[in-house]
Motif scaffolding. Structure first.
Motif, PDB file in Angstrom:
ATOM      1  N   ALA A  32      35.890  11.450  14.198  1.00 51.60           N
ATOM      2  CA  ALA A  32      34.978  10.388  13.271  1.00 51.60           C
ATOM      3  C   ALA A  32      35.715   9.883  13.677  1.00 51.60           C
ATOM      4  N   PRO A  33      35.395   8.204  13.553  1.00 45.52           N
ATOM      5  CA  PRO A  33      36.245   6.921  12.625  1.00 45.52           C
ATOM      6  C   PRO A  33      36.564   7.224  11.699  1.00 45.52           C
ATOM      7  N   GLY A  34      35.795   8.214  10.655  1.00 46.52           N
ATOM      8  CA  GLY A  34      36.315   8.144   9.451  1.00 46.52           C
ATOM      9  C   GLY A  34      35.568   8.735   8.738  1.00 46.52           C
ATOM     10  N   TYR A  35      36.415   9.176   7.771  1.00 48.69           N
ATOM     11  CA  TYR A  35      35.651  10.485   6.577  1.00 48.69           C
ATOM     12  C   TYR A  35      35.942  10.208   5.236  1.00 48.69           C
ATOM     13  N   GLU A  36      34.389  10.089   4.707  1.00 51.85           N
ATOM     14  CA  GLU A  36      34.330   9.918   3.211  1.00 51.85           C
ATOM     15  C   GLU A  36      35.558  10.640   1.861  1.00 51.85           C
ATOM     16  N   ASN A  37      35.029  11.658   2.346  1.00 52.35           N
ATOM     17  CA  ASN A  37      36.021  12.911   0.515  1.00 52.35           C
ATOM     18  C   ASN A  37      36.150  14.159   1.781  1.00 52.35           C
ATOM     19  N   TRP A  38      36.620  14.700   0.759  1.00 51.10           N
ATOM     20  CA  TRP A  38      36.596  16.301   0.986  1.00 51.10           C
ATOM     21  C   TRP A  38      35.694  17.179   1.443  1.00 51.10           C
ATOM     22  N   THR A  39      34.636  16.963   1.165  1.00 48.38           N
ATOM     23  CA  THR A  39      33.220  17.265   1.477  1.00 48.38           C
ATOM     24  C   THR A  39      33.043  16.898   3.033  1.00 48.38           C
ATOM     25  N   ASP A  40      33.121  15.695   3.248  1.00 47.11           N
ATOM     26  CA  ASP A  40      33.047  15.442   4.493  1.00 47.11           C
ATOM     27  C   ASP A  40      34.000  15.690   5.537  1.00 47.11           C
ATOM     28  N   LEU A  41      35.461  16.069   4.956  1.00 42.68           N
ATOM     29  CA  LEU A  41      36.616  16.576   5.991  1.00 42.68           C
ATOM     30  C   LEU A  41      36.505  17.641   6.022  1.00 42.68           C
ATOM     31  N   ASN A  42      35.988  18.198   5.293  1.00 37.93           N
ATOM     32  CA  ASN A  42      36.095  20.015   5.316  1.00 37.93           C
ATOM     33  C   ASN A  42      35.154  20.378   6.302  1.00 37.93           C
ATOM     34  N   ARG A  43      34.109  19.630   6.288  1.00 39.60           N
ATOM     35  CA  ARG A  43      33.107  20.176   7.052  1.00 39.60           C
ATOM     36  C   ARG A  43      33.953  19.972   8.831  1.00 39.60           C
ATOM     37  N   PHE A  44      34.236  18.415   8.521  1.00 40.10           N
ATOM     38  CA  PHE A  44      35.144  18.735   9.940  1.00 40.10           C
ATOM     39  C   PHE A  44      35.654  19.763  10.568  1.00 40.10           C
ATOM     40  N   MET A  45      36.547  20.543   9.378  1.00 39.86           N
ATOM     41  CA  MET A  45      38.242  21.300   9.168  1.00 39.86           C
ATOM     42  C   MET A  45      37.042  22.554   9.276  1.00 39.86           C
TER      43      MET A  45
END
Length: 232
Positions: free
Chosen positions: A25-38
């Motif tokens: 994605a162009p950007g991730y907001e925080n850990w919750t957002d990043l963890n979903r992709f991870m």
């Protein structure tokens, strides 16, 4: 290409596993957002470990709020990635500590200040020397450096042991006089004696690293004597 990624040999030429950056994605907001992709990346068996690490690092760099986020520094530090996406790092035996625990009691030397990288509820900590906090390399942490994941505390040793003794004796009035809030959870503690004993114990692993851990450490993952870990 990541600076610490393991190299693959192909026809005498050094190459790296390729990743499709269009999946990011162009950007991730925080850990919750990043963890979903991870999780989608880590649970994908079609990707090599190196590819998964590169995807995670790229997504991490695009994350706005990096508070308490720690991501792998290199695929070389990873022992395996389980089917559920959990990363098993190649830690030294006993996580680099000498085996066994020592109960905190009278005469125990506790640091006046301690710190850690990661969320504030973790178990591993270091004392803070006069020269300043230890680096990721000195702590043998297999993560990309992130100052937004740093926490430091001052330890109040004046009343700590008195609180432990009050709980041991189930002196709730005495304990209430030592803490800034009423101990309303004492009934639950009495019913769960094992949990109470865990609180009474409050073990701290003796500082120091075994010779075996030193011998096994590699790539800058050298444990230091000043690190310890708590049991609460």
């Amino acid at each position: 290409m990541q600076p610490n990624a393991p190299e693959l040999e192909n026809a005498g030429e050094t190459v790296y596993d390729e990743i499709d950056e269009s999946l990011l994605a162009p950007g991730y907001e925080n850990w919750t957002d990043l963890n979903r992709f991870m999780q989608t990346v880590l649970e994908n068996p079609e990707l090599s470990v190196e590819q998964r690490v590169q995807y995670i690092q790229q997504a991490y760099e695009r994350t706005k709020d990096k508070t308490d986020i720690l991501v792998p520094r290199s695929a070389a530090d990873i022992k395996e990635i389980l089917e559920n996406g959990k990363i098993e790092f190649d830690w030294p035996d006993e996580l680099g500590f000498n085996p066994g625990y020592t109960a905190i009691g009278e005469g125990t030397a506790l640091p006046a200040q301690m710190d850690r990288y990661g969320h504030a509820g973790g178990n591993n900590f270091c004392s803070i020397p006069e020269a300043g906090a230890y680096t990721f390399l000195q702590r043998a942490l297999p993560y990309l450096e992130n100052s937004a994941a740093y926490h430091a505390w001052s330890f109040n040793g004046d009343t700590y042991l008195a609180k432990i003794e009050a709980v041991r004796q189930q002196d709730w009035n005495g304990l209430n006089g030592l803490v800034p809030f009423p101990v309303s959870w004492t009934v639950k503690m009495k019913k769960k004696q094992k949990e109470t004993q865990d609180i009474l114990s409050y073990h701290s692993q003796a500082a120091g690293c075994s010779d075996k851990a030193r011998a096994k450490a590699s790539g800058g993952r050298q444990p230091i004597e000043e690190c310890g870990r708590t049991g609460l």
